[in-house]
Design an enzyme around this catalytic site. Structure first.
Site, short mmCIF file in Angstrom:
data_model
loop_
_atom_site.label_atom_id
_atom_site.label_comp_id
_atom_site.label_asym_id
_atom_site.label_seq_id
_atom_site.Cartn_x
_atom_site.Cartn_y
_atom_site.Cartn_z
CD GLU A 270 -2.98 -0.74 2.28
OE1 GLU A 270 -3.02 -0.42 3.53
OE2 GLU A 270 -4.13 -2.20 1.61
CD GLU B 163 -3.82 -6.26 2.06
OE1 GLU B 163 -4.58 -5.14 3.07
OE2 GLU B 163 -2.19 -5.84 2.25
C1 BGP Z 1 -4.71 -2.85 5.12
C2 BGP Z 1 -3.24 -3.51 5.42
C3 BGP Z 1 -2.44 -4.62 6.08
C4 BGP Z 1 -4.10 -5.34 6.39
C5 BGP Z 1 -5.49 -4.61 5.96
C6 BGP Z 1 -6.47 -4.90 7.29
O1 BGP Z 1 -4.28 -1.41 5.01
O2 BGP Z 1 -1.90 -3.93 4.28
O3 BGP Z 1 -2.51 -4.87 6.70
O4 BGP Z 1 -4.22 -4.59 7.93
O5 BGP Z 1 -5.46 -3.33 5.83
O6 BGP Z 1 -6.83 -3.20 7.70
P1 BGP Z 1 -6.76 -3.06 9.21
O7 BGP Z 1 -6.09 -4.77 9.83
O8 BGP Z 1 -6.56 -2.43 9.81
O9 BGP Z 1 -8.35 -3.90 9.40
#
Ligand code: BGP
Length: 464
Positions: A172, A361
């Protein structure tokens, strides 16, 4: 539903600092993640004396990966996205020789995946960097960090050349605009110019390691990784539409540089208008021409944009400056659920870049409650993922080249934003609570069997 192609890659995605734990084992150095026990939007805590961080143990993947990989294999995974903790390989970041214990750990991890016929996809930098590089060098504001990162990348490319054929540069990469410490190692007090200069260095580093990967592992593929932050105009008012174009460009800019190899005109104008002075050398411009093989991205939600400043201030919801969409429902964490948006995004990225896409993701963070039999009946997660995958298939019918899908957090893990485990994404439940209690035992949720069936049937079991 019509099947996905048989070579479509199904799997899941995790990140070292959110699953491994073992924060002081194997010679590992202190990372930016270690000093943010409350997550990427929390304060920095120097880890002196006794301080608690859920991430120190996380889900203990460092020791339990054989069990977890066996469960992924049972679901039928063809690929697992992991990240390498830079601090396991170069604990401080500026050493000349790597830490053998760290290299050996990932050797074993990749061997375990291979044993189950699961491909490894590796993110070189997923929301962490050596803390030493932040305190001693000023993070990515310093050009020298490019050299350190390139050294680290070359070491792991050489070491794992036979084991890893899928690579991603920075997780990201556009998040640095919202979380500069996590993204580019800049501490409080930095201004927009500092952030863009650091981002520039990271973009140069990304291009350099793409080149290195091509030289060192010619049969590997290396991609970038964007937070797919698609936004819509709140109304058809032309100013709203234009404002939305600009907002989308804030994140597409990263893709433009990484896929097209040069800074787009709209960004140069933005720098001029805002008095942002980014040092970009002729050599940098040459290096940036080295573009990625494919585009990977995360997708969780969409939002809206309004040009109405007062309205914007009043209702804008979250970190990404988005105004809520009145037509969408939100998760328990306020992330608005929009499966059709994924089809739109896939089409837009394909139309813009004509490079293969990989969804690395996607998933639903929710509070899971075991029932009387101790089972998690997570129909909400099943329905979220079903609806998104149906739209992926639609996009492929539209002609978009989609390589695969790795769901976020196939096993419960520590969330990035607030470092909580109560926000669960997994098909596999981990017995651990936000106060650190729990046995760490793993249990299959209902969605485990659902995803297994989706993979087994190449998506034919999805409900359109
Ligand atoms: C993205 C990241 C992840 C992951 C996901 C969910 O931004 O790449 O590392 O964690 O989001 O976010 P969160 O964990 O804050 O729910």
């Amino acid at each position: 539903m019509k099947q996905f192609p048989t070579d479509f890659l199904w799997g899941g995605a995790v990140a070292a600092n959110q699953v491994e734990g073992a924060w002081q084992e194997g010679g590992k150095g202190l990372s930016t993640s270690d000093v943010q026990p409350k997550g990427i939007f929390g304060d920095v805590t120097e880890r002196k004396g006794h301080t608690f961080s859920l991430k120190d143990v996380a889900i203990d993947f460092y020791h339990r990966y054989p069990e977890d990989i066996a469960l992924f294999s049972e679901m039928g995974f063809g690929i697992l996205r992991v990240s390498i903790a830079w601090t396991r390989i170069f604990p401080q970041g500026d050493e000349l020789t790597p830490c053998e214990a760290g290299l050996a750990y990932y050797d074993e991890l990749f061997d375990e995946l291979a044993k189950h016929g699961i491909k490894a996809m590796v993110t070189l930098s997923h929301y962490e960097m050596p803390w030493h590089l932040v305190t001693q060098y000023g993070g990515w504001s310093n050009r020298e960090v490019i050299t350190f990162f390139e050294r680290y990348a070359k070491v792991v490319f050489k070491r794992y050349a036979e084991k890893v054929k899928w690579w991603l540069t920075f997780n990201e990469i556009n998040m640095s605009l919202h979380a500069p410490l996590t993204g580019v190692g800049l501490q409080d007090g930095c201004n927009e110019s500092d952030v863009y200069q650091a981002i520039h260095h990271q973009l140069v580093a990304s291009a350099l390691v793409v080149r290195a990967c091509h030289l060192l592992i010619p049969d590997a593929k290396i991609g970038n990784m964007l937070l797919g932050g698609l936004v819509y105009p709140l109304t058809c008012q032309p100013n709203d539409v234009f404002e939305t174009l600009q907002e989308n460009r804030k994140w597409l800019f990263f893709g433009d540089v990484q896929c097209r190899g040069a800074y787009p005109g709209y960004m140069l104008r933005y720098f001029r208008d805002k008095g942002i002075d980014v040092v970009i050398t002729e050599e940098d411009k040459h290096i940036l021409k080295q573009t990625v093989d494919f585009i990977s991205f995360s997708y969780y939600m969409t939002g809206c944009v309004t040009a109405d400043k007062a309205l914007n201030k009043k209702i804008r919801g979250n970190i990404l400056n988005m105004v809520p969409n009145p037509h969408l429902q939100a998760s328990e964490w306020g992330w608005q659920i929009d499966p059709v948006g994924l089809r739109t995004l896939l089409n837009e990225l394909w139309d813009r870049y004509q490079k293969p896409l990989f969804i690395v993701e996607n998933g639903l963070g929710a509070k899971d409650q075991p029932d009387e039999q101790g089972q998690i009946q997570d129909d909400y997660r099943i329905s979220y993922m079903n609806d998104h995958l149906v739209q992926v298939r639609e996009a492929m019918e539209d002609g978009v080249d989609v390589l695969g899908y790795t769901s976020w957090g196939p096993i419960d893990l520590i969330s990035a934003s607030k470092a909580e485990i109560g926000k669960r994404y997994g098909f596999i439940y981990v017995d651990r609570q936000d106060d650190g209690s729990g046995t760490l035992a793993r249990t299959r949720k209902k969605s485990f069997y659902w995803y297994q069936e989706v993979i087994r049937t190449h998506g034919a079991s999805l409900k359109a």
